[in-house]
Structures are given as structure tokens and as C-alpha cells.
Scaffold this motif. Structure first.
Motif, PDB file in Angstrom:
ATOM      1  N   LEU A   1      32.367  46.366 105.191  1.00 36.44           N
ATOM      2  CA  LEU A   1      31.855  45.197 105.913  1.00 36.44           C
ATOM      3  C   LEU A   1      30.340  45.086 105.768  1.00 36.44           C
ATOM      4  CD1 LEU A   1      33.954  45.545 109.194  1.00 36.44           C
ATOM      5  CD2 LEU A   1      34.421  44.051 107.237  1.00 36.44           C
ATOM      6  N   TRP A   2      29.641  46.211 105.849  1.00 35.00           N
ATOM      7  CA  TRP A   2      28.183  46.208 105.681  1.00 35.00           C
ATOM      8  C   TRP A   2      27.787  45.870 104.246  1.00 35.00           C
ATOM      9  CZ3 TRP A   2      24.533  46.887 109.511  1.00 35.00           C
ATOM     10  CH2 TRP A   2      25.006  47.293 110.760  1.00 35.00           C
ATOM     11  N   ASN A   3      28.622  46.274 103.293  1.00 34.16           N
ATOM     12  CA  ASN A   3      28.283  46.031 101.890  1.00 34.16           C
ATOM     13  C   ASN A   3      28.321  44.555 101.507  1.00 34.16           C
ATOM     14  OD1 ASN A   3      27.879  48.730 101.406  1.00 34.16           O
ATOM     15  ND2 ASN A   3      29.878  49.095 100.469  1.00 34.16           N
ATOM     16  N   GLN A   4      28.834  43.705 102.377  1.00 35.33           N
ATOM     17  CA  GLN A   4      28.871  42.260 102.098  1.00 35.33           C
ATOM     18  C   GLN A   4      27.474  41.652 102.086  1.00 35.33           C
ATOM     19  OE1 GLN A   4      31.572  40.165 104.731  1.00 35.33           O
ATOM     20  NE2 GLN A   4      32.976  41.906 104.782  1.00 35.33           N
ATOM     21  N   MET A   5      26.507  42.370 102.693  1.00 32.50           N
ATOM     22  CA  MET A   5      25.172  41.788 102.881  1.00 32.50           C
ATOM     23  C   MET A   5      24.224  42.208 101.769  1.00 32.50           C
ATOM     24  SD  MET A   5      25.122  42.546 106.901  1.00 32.50           S
ATOM     25  CE  MET A   5      26.280  43.883 106.684  1.00 32.50           C
TER      26      MET A   5
ATOM     27  N   ASN B   1      20.683  43.096  99.924  1.00 30.60           N
ATOM     28  CA  ASN B   1      19.430  43.766 100.336  1.00 30.60           C
ATOM     29  C   ASN B   1      19.606  44.633 101.583  1.00 30.60           C
ATOM     30  OD1 ASN B   1      18.057  42.343  98.267  1.00 30.60           O
ATOM     31  ND2 ASN B   1      17.882  40.571  99.639  1.00 30.60           N
ATOM     32  N   LEU B   2      20.850  45.017 101.878  1.00 30.69           N
ATOM     33  CA  LEU B   2      21.087  45.801 103.089  1.00 30.69           C
ATOM     34  C   LEU B   2      20.386  47.157 103.017  1.00 30.69           C
ATOM     35  CD1 LEU B   2      22.677  46.253 105.770  1.00 30.69           C
ATOM     36  CD2 LEU B   2      24.428  47.353 104.381  1.00 30.69           C
ATOM     37  N   LYS B   3      20.504  47.821 101.874  1.00 30.07           N
ATOM     38  CA  LYS B   3      19.940  49.168 101.739  1.00 30.07           C
ATOM     39  C   LYS B   3      18.432  49.142 101.987  1.00 30.07           C
ATOM     40  CE  LYS B   3      19.759  53.121  98.610  1.00 30.07           C
ATOM     41  NZ  LYS B   3      20.197  53.664  97.306  1.00 30.07           N
ATOM     42  N   GLU B   4      17.747  48.197 101.395  1.00 32.61           N
ATOM     43  CA  GLU B   4      16.297  48.103 101.566  1.00 32.61           C
ATOM     44  C   GLU B   4      15.943  47.807 103.016  1.00 32.61           C
ATOM     45  OE1 GLU B   4      18.078  46.542  99.339  1.00 32.61           O
ATOM     46  OE2 GLU B   4      17.451  47.426  97.431  1.00 32.61           O
ATOM     47  N   TRP B   5      16.712  46.908 103.626  1.00 33.92           N
ATOM     48  CA  TRP B   5      16.429  46.530 105.022  1.00 33.92           C
ATOM     49  C   TRP B   5      16.651  47.695 105.980  1.00 33.92           C
ATOM     50  CZ3 TRP B   5      19.883  45.611 109.277  1.00 33.92           C
ATOM     51  CH2 TRP B   5      19.281  44.989 110.365  1.00 33.92           C
ATOM     52  N   LEU B   6      17.751  48.406 105.794  1.00 34.19           N
ATOM     53  CA  LEU B   6      18.043  49.538 106.672  1.00 34.19           C
ATOM     54  C   LEU B   6      17.071  50.684 106.465  1.00 34.19           C
ATOM     55  CD1 LEU B   6      21.949  49.758 106.536  1.00 34.19           C
ATOM     56  CD2 LEU B   6      20.562  49.153 108.511  1.00 34.19           C
ATOM     57  N   SER B   7      16.504  50.801 105.263  1.00 41.43           N
ATOM     58  CA  SER B   7      15.621  51.925 104.955  1.00 41.43           C
ATOM     59  C   SER B   7      14.210  51.721 105.493  1.00 41.43           C
ATOM     60  CB  SER B   7      15.555  52.134 103.434  1.00 41.43           C
ATOM     61  OG  SER B   7      16.840  52.434 102.926  1.00 41.43           O
ATOM     62  N   LYS B   8      13.912  50.507 105.971  1.00 42.71           N
ATOM     63  CA  LYS B   8      12.555  50.230 106.452  1.00 42.71           C
ATOM     64  C   LYS B   8      12.237  51.091 107.658  1.00 42.71           C
ATOM     65  CE  LYS B   8      12.852  45.816 107.017  1.00 42.71           C
ATOM     66  NZ  LYS B   8      12.453  44.443 107.375  1.00 42.71           N
TER      67      LYS B   8
ATOM     68  N   LYS C   1      27.642  45.688 117.109  1.00 43.99           N
ATOM     69  CA  LYS C   1      26.836  44.571 117.649  1.00 43.99           C
ATOM     70  C   LYS C   1      25.858  44.072 116.591  1.00 43.99           C
ATOM     71  CE  LYS C   1      26.762  45.685 122.596  1.00 43.99           C
ATOM     72  NZ  LYS C   1      25.901  46.150 123.717  1.00 43.99           N
ATOM     73  N   ALA C   2      25.183  45.032 115.944  1.00 42.77           N
ATOM     74  CA  ALA C   2      24.244  44.651 114.886  1.00 42.77           C
ATOM     75  C   ALA C   2      24.980  43.982 113.729  1.00 42.77           C
ATOM     76  CB  ALA C   2      23.497  45.891 114.397  1.00 42.77           C
ATOM     77  N   LEU C   3      26.145  44.495 113.395  1.00 40.06           N
ATOM     78  CA  LEU C   3      26.937  43.928 112.304  1.00 40.06           C
ATOM     79  C   LEU C   3      27.321  42.483 112.591  1.00 40.06           C
ATOM     80  CD1 LEU C   3      28.502  44.333 109.640  1.00 40.06           C
ATOM     81  CD2 LEU C   3      30.402  45.254 110.985  1.00 40.06           C
ATOM     82  N   ILE C   4      27.725  42.191 113.819  1.00 42.04           N
ATOM     83  CA  ILE C   4      28.096  40.827 114.195  1.00 42.04           C
ATOM     84  C   ILE C   4      26.903  39.887 114.060  1.00 42.04           C
ATOM     85  CG2 ILE C   4      28.673  39.379 116.198  1.00 42.04           C
ATOM     86  CD1 ILE C   4      31.094  40.661 114.935  1.00 42.04           C
ATOM     87  N   GLU C   5      25.735  40.338 114.501  1.00 43.91           N
ATOM     88  CA  GLU C   5      24.531  39.505 114.389  1.00 43.91           C
ATOM     89  C   GLU C   5      24.211  39.210 112.924  1.00 43.91           C
ATOM     90  OE1 GLU C   5      20.992  37.401 114.959  1.00 43.91           O
ATOM     91  OE2 GLU C   5      22.684  37.793 116.294  1.00 43.91           O
ATOM     92  N   ILE C   6      24.337  40.226 112.066  1.00 41.39           N
ATOM     93  CA  ILE C   6      24.022  40.043 110.647  1.00 41.39           C
ATOM     94  C   ILE C   6      25.048  39.132 109.974  1.00 41.39           C
ATOM     95  CG2 ILE C   6      23.795  41.238 108.436  1.00 41.39           C
ATOM     96  CD1 ILE C   6      22.845  43.698 110.100  1.00 41.39           C
ATOM     97  N   LEU C   7      26.333  39.340 110.281  1.00 33.51           N
ATOM     98  CA  LEU C   7      27.367  38.483 109.690  1.00 33.51           C
ATOM     99  C   LEU C   7      27.224  37.038 110.149  1.00 33.51           C
ATOM    100  CD1 LEU C   7      30.520  40.804 109.979  1.00 33.51           C
ATOM    101  CD2 LEU C   7      29.274  40.214 107.891  1.00 33.51           C
ATOM    102  N   SER C   8      26.726  36.857 111.382  1.00 29.39           N
ATOM    103  CA  SER C   8      26.594  35.502 111.933  1.00 29.39           C
ATOM    104  C   SER C   8      25.313  34.821 111.483  1.00 29.39           C
ATOM    105  CB  SER C   8      26.638  35.553 113.465  1.00 29.39           C
ATOM    106  OG  SER C   8      27.840  36.117 113.929  1.00 29.39           O
ATOM    107  N   ASN C   9      24.186  35.565 111.520  1.00 28.37           N
ATOM    108  CA  ASN C   9      22.876  34.922 111.346  1.00 28.37           C
ATOM    109  C   ASN C   9      21.992  35.556 110.290  1.00 28.37           C
ATOM    110  OD1 ASN C   9      23.387  33.132 113.652  1.00 28.37           O
ATOM    111  ND2 ASN C   9      23.133  34.983 114.897  1.00 28.37           N
TER     112      ASN C   9
END
Length: 637
Positions: free
Chosen positions: A624-628, A630-637, A560-568
Motif C-alpha cells: 500500500l505504501w509502495n503506491q506513492m 518519492n515515498l522513500k525520499e520523503w520518509l528518509s527526511k 492514519k498517515a497512510l490514509i492522509e497520503i492516499l487521500s491528499n
């Protein structure tokens, strides 16, 4: 424990380095072990205080995650686990530096401990032990507990606050070395003694289905969850709210339970039988005239499904309850066909252990029923009775080549190595339309392209064998028909193979057809189709798929979170969805960000919320997650 007398000017035997009169010699005699016991107890208390003061936030966050797993815990349970959780966390849960809180405490405290013996005990606490098992011996100040999974016996020293345990009781404990023995941290947690056998059976079952290779690792990781779940293995059904259709129906349940207990059967087996009986009563609403007849049939049914201590044949069950064996068969069949769905669900859960043996036997029996063209249920019952009392010798019947091929396939599925492939080839020589033969041969293909060709052969052969009319007539409940499964397996593997080769459109089309044939999705096609949709940038379809199959596990919540990130992108909604996903499985983020490395091999099994589930999810979705950015920094918050 022994009393030690020494001269007042001699070195104190406690190991402090001081003279006896300046240390433990304020009295004429002293029990040195009492002094050691006291200091060890104080160290245990200090360790917990150290943990809460230095790492309170980490402990609190982990406890919130635990409550998501213990979702049915009441307020009193939550209070109990809030007390116990820090003891488990500081012993077993590694921090970001790879050390446990206990190791950090030992490093900080070791220089301040003066007694040599106490220092050695504290150093030995680098390793803790999670134990769940039976108290074999119990004395005033000691006991021996035998771990159920390893069979190892631990001699345990008991302090005054933790004594008086009954022999034979099942208990959980976190243990630390205490010289040549162990001490509990903080205490031993015992369960009701009358259900010890049920608790042992439950723990063994949970370990076998967990996928862990190490029983020690399994219990260390899942200690609190097992403490929460194990008591349920001894719980009895609450039937106060169930309205029996007749007094006779209730009598069946009562008599069955009484007789099974008298036979020494495990509680979970008894509850399984009662559950089947309740389901039967709900569906038939039948008024029971002779309860004993149904008790005989119910006991026989349960004995065919579970490891009962007293295994009754139909003849023995009949003799016990006063009816002929063929009547037991009739009542048994009546119950079985009503509760078949519940039984099937249970067998599906156990098929990892049972392999395809049941499938082979069921295929054989169904084929014979079909060939005999029985006119009514009574004839079928008589046939089943004869089949049970006089099993058909497999070697004396000349079979059709297709039947021989099927037997070879079952044998191949039970074999490994060269024998597996030799049997599959032999089966295909007899029946070139058997899809499972090609699926097995594809396992040894030297490339994905070669495997895809074999899977496609199997899929097309299976389709031709069934016929297009069969597909039209049975679309919607395909998996429920045994003869469709070789085709379904080959088609799924073909879609997976061509997806791996980058043929996304073709793979998606194949997945979609399988879901049309079997909307219940027993194969888990939805998980592979979701990934294919995302890889093909069909985000809307991926989102619709999640709505069609809503799930609160790692797959459902993180996707669900992945879909939101891929979309918006990295929105506030994505923040909220990630927070919810962490509650489902806290381990996924560590693997996604690279904080923890994925193991070389994917686990065979996993459980809701555990590390194995996280490994499986991330290994399949990382790209799929690696497409985004700054993902690592965002998830680590």
C-alpha cells in the motif's frame, strides 16, 4: 590481586614496553592491576565522551523514542535513563554503517593505547553483554552474577565506585570482558532484594511472550525497557483510595495477603488474588460476615490459575480455614462467576502457552451442566464440587458422534504433522459439519485456491450447524459463545484466502459480516478489512474503520498517515502524522524505506514499539505504501 616486585631496569610487567623505572616503578612496589583498573575506567569514560561528541544527535533522537515507551516514567526516572541510555546505545545499537559506536571508538582509540594488556581488553569490548539476574557471590572487589534467562554465570571485577552488593539481590548490568572476567559499564543496578523471585519470574515471562528465540538478543534489545518494567513486578497495590464496603471485606484482603506471604507465594500472584477480590467487592458490595470463608475460596481460586508454591485442594483449604469442602466450593463459585471476565482476559493472554486444553475442559463441563438441567446455583456448585473431587473418566463413557468428533478436533489442535490431519479427517467422518476440521485440513492444501475451498466448506458447515435463527438471536456477541468459534475461524480464513486471490468485494463482505456478529472484534478482523478497503480504493471506509477502532500502536498510527497520503498526498498533515507514528514505533520507517531488510519469516509474537511489530506491520502494508511516488525520499527526511 597480587603485588608484583620487579627490578627497576627490567621491562615493566604492565606490557607498556618501557623499563619499569620509567613506567610503573616510581615506587618500590606497585599493584599492577590497580594501574590496569585505572586505565580501563578511563577508557570507559572516554567511550561515553566519544559517543556524546560524535553521535549526540543520534543518541538524543533515540532517547526521545525511548521516552515514548517509558510513558509512565516520572521526572526522576527520565533523568536516570537519560544518564544510562548512552551507555546502552553505544554498546548495542548499530549505526547506519552497521557498526556500534563502541566499535568505532575501539578503532579510533586502539593505536593510542600503549599497554599490551589494556589494548587486549579494549579489543575485547567489540562484544558487550546485557545481563539481568541474581548476585550469587559477593566479595569486596568482585562478585558472580547469574543471568536469569541463560543461567550463565559472570565473574565480575568491581572498581572502587561499584562495590558492596548483597548476595541474592537481583540486578541489571552491561558487561565488558576484562581478561578472564568482566567489568560493569558503568555500574551494577540492583533492585530490592525481597522481591528477587518476582523479578526473575517477570523476566522469564516477558522473554517467553516476546517471540525472541535468543534470550541474549531479547535483553540486548529491551534492556532499558526491562529495567523500567521489572520493578513493577514487586510493587504492591495502593489500596489507600479504595473504599471497602465493610470491615469484613478489608479483612479478607489483609488475611489473604498475610497468609499467601507466609506460604512464600510470589508478589504478582498475591496481587492477582487481591485484584479479583476488589472486583468482587465492587460488583457485589457484599457485607462479609465470615472473612475466613472467602479467604479459603480465594486461595483455592488463585491456585487453579497460577503456579502457587502451596497448592490447596478444596478439602485442604476448608481444613485450613475451618469450613467444609462443599462450602469452599460454594464460596469459590460465587467469586468465580462475578470475576469471570477478569479471569477470561487473563486466560486469553496465556492461551499461546496453554493451547486449547482449557477449551476442551470448559466445553466438557458446560455440556454436562446443560444436559443435567440444574434448577439453581447450589445444584451447579454441588456438581462442580463432585466434578473436581472425582474427575469423569474420559474412556468409560460412550459418546455421541459429535462429542467424539469434538474430542478428536481438540487432539488435532494439540498435534503436529500427519497426526494432526489424520485426526481432523477422522473427526469429519464422525461430524461433517465441524468447521475446525476443514480449517485444519486447509493447512496442507497445495494451493491458495484449494485452501479457500476447504475454508468455505468449513464456514458453510459451521453456519448450517448453528442455524440461521442462531445467527439472528446472537448477533453482536458471537465470539462470547464457545460453539461459534469454529465458524468464526473458518470464515476469517476464507476471507483472507479470497482476498489473497484478488476477490476483494467478496472478502470485504465476509469481513464486514464478522464484525457485525462480533463488534468487539476479538479476532482482529479490522486489520485485514482495512487493507482490503485500501486495496479496493474504498479510502473513506478505511478511514471510518480507523475511527471506530482508535489505537496508538504501529497499526493505528501509521495507517492514519497512510490514509492522509492516499487521500491528499504528501501534505504537512502527513508529515505530522508520520512524526507521531515514529513515536509509536521507530523501526517501521527503516523497513518501509528498505534501510533494513524484512526477515524471511514473520515473527510469532511482537510487542508494542519493538522491531517485531514493525516487521509484521510492514510485511502486511508495504504494497500500500509502495503506491506513492518519492515515498522513500520523503520518509528518509
Amino acid at each position: 590481586m597480587s603485588i608484583v616486585k620487579v627490578s627497576r631496569n627490567e621491562p615493566c610487567p604492565c606490557g607498556s614496553g618501557k623499563k619499569y623505572k620509567k613506567c610503573c616503578g616510581s615506587k618500590d612496589t606497585v599493584l599492577i592491576t590497580d594501574v590496569i583498573d585505572h586505565e580501563v575506567l578511563e577508557l570507559q569514560k572516554e567511550a561515553r565522551i566519544f559517543a556524546m561528541q560524535r553521535y549526540g544527535y543520534a543518541i538524543s533522537d533515540d532517547f526521545e523514542d525511548l521516552l515514548q515507551v517509558l510513558e509512565d516514567a516520572g521526572e526522576e526516572d527520565e533523568d536516570f535513563y537519560e544518564f544510562l541510555h548512552p551507555f546502552w546505545f553505544l554498546v548495542f545499537e548499530p549505526l547506519e554503517d552497521g557498526k556500534t559506536i563502541m566499535k568505532n571508538f575501539i578503532e579510533q582509540k586502539l593505536l593510542k593505547v600503549s599497554r599490551t594488556r589494556v589494548k587486549a581488553i579494549l579489543e575485547s569490548w567489540q562484544k558487550g553483554y546485557a545481563v539481568a539476574g541474581v548476585v550469587k557471590e559477593s566479595h569486596e572487589k568482585s562478585l558472580i552474577i547469574e543471568d536469569t534467562l541463560t543461567g550463565k554465570q559472570y565473574p565480575v571485577v568491581l572498581f572502587e565506585h561499584s562495590q558492596n552488593y548483597k548476595e541474592g539481590v537481583f540486578a541489571f548490568a552491561i558487561l565488558h570482558p576484562y581478561e578472564d572476567k568482566y567489568t560493569v559499564f558503568p555500574t551494577l543496578f540492583e533492585l530490592s532484594i525481597e522481591h528477587t523471585a518476582d523479578y526473575e519470574a517477570f523476566i522469564r515471562s516477558e522473554f517467553l511472550s516476546s517471540g525472541y528465540s535468543s534470550p541474549e538478543g531479547f535483553l540486548e534489545e529491551n534492556f532499558l525497557e526491562m529495567m523500567h518494567e521489572t520493578p513493577k513486578a514487586g510493587a504492591t497495590l495502593d489500596l489507600s483510595g479504595f473504599e471497602w464496603p465493610s470491615n469484613g471485606a478489608k479483612t479478607v484482603a489483609d488475611l489473604f495477603e498475610k497468609d499467601m506471604k507466609a506460604a512464600g507465594e510470589l508478589t504478582w500472584i498475591i496481587q492477582m488474588g487481591v485484584t479479583f477480590w476488589i472486583e468482587y467487592c465492587k460488583q457485589t458490595n457484599k457485607k462479609i460476615q465470615k472473612p475466613e470463608n472467602y479467604v479459603a475460596a480465594l486461595r483455592y481460586l488463585v491456585s487453579t490459575l497460577a503456579p502457587v508454591k502451596v497448592e490447596l485442594t478444596q478439602k485442604q483449604a476448608g481444613e485450613l480455614y475451618g469450613l467444609a469442602a462443599n462450602r469452599v466450593s460454594s464460596y469459590y463459585s460465587d467469586i468465580y462467576f462475578v470475576v469471570e471476565d477478569k479471569i477470561s482476559a487473563m486466560l486469553e493472554h496465556e492461551q499461546f502457552q496453554q493451547g486449547h486444553v482449557l477449551g476442551a475442559e470448559l466445553h466438557e463441563v458446560l455440556k454436562e451442566i446443560e444436559e443435567n438441567q440444574f434448577e439453581n446455583m447450589e445444584e451447579i456448585n454441588d456438581f462442580l464440587q463432585a466434578r473436581i473431587n472425582d474427575p469423569k473418566p474420559k474412556t468409560k463413557t460412550i459418546r455421541h458422534s459429535k462429542d467424539e468428533a469434538q474430542e478428536l478436533i481438540y487432539a488435532a489442535l494439540e498435534s503436529v504433522g500427519k497426526d494432526r490431519y489424520r485426526l481432523a479427517q477422522k473427526a469429519l467422518a464422525l461430524n461433517p459439519f465441524h468447521a475446525d476440521g476443514y480449517t485444519i485440513l486447509a493447512e496442507q492444501a497445495d494451493s491458495l485456491q484449494s485452501a479457500a475451498k476447504l475454508f468455505k466448506k468449513g464456514m458453510l458447515a459451521g453456519r448450517e450447524e448453528l442455524g440461521e435463527e442462531f445467527f439472528k438471536e446472537n448477533k453482536g456477541y458471537f465470539w462470547g459463545l464457545i460453539e461459534t468459534r469454529p465458524f468464526m475461524r473458518a470464515a476469517m480464513n476464507y476471507a483472507l484466502a479470497i482476498q489473497g486471490l484478488g476477490e476483494l468485494k467478496a472478502a470485504i463482505s465476509q469481513y464486514e459480516e464478522l464484525l457485525e456478529l462480533n463488534p468487539a472484534d476479538n479476532q482482529g478482523i479490522r486489520y485485514m478489512l482495512f487493507i482490503a478497503y485500501c486495496e479496493d480504493k474504498q479510502i473513506r471506509k478505511a478511514s471510518e474503520l480507523l475511527k471506530r477502532f482508535p489505537e496508538d500502536n504501529a497499526q493505528g498510527t501509521y495507517n492514519k498517515a497512510l490514509i492522509e497520503i492516499l487521500s491528499n498526498g504528501l501534505t504537512a498533515k502527513a508529515d505530522q502524522l508520520i512524526h507521531q507514528a515514529k513515536k509509536a514505533n521507530k523501526h517501521v520507517v527503516d523497513f518501509l524505506t528498505g534501510k533494513k531488510k524484512l526477515p524471511a519469516d514473520s515473527p510469532d509474537y511482537y510487542g508494542h514499539g519493538d522491531k517485531n511489530e514493525a516487521v509484521v506491520y510492514v510485511s502486511e502494508h508495504q504494497h500500500l505504501w509502495n503506491q506513492m511516488p518519492n515515498l522513500k525520499e520523503w520518509l528518509s527526511k
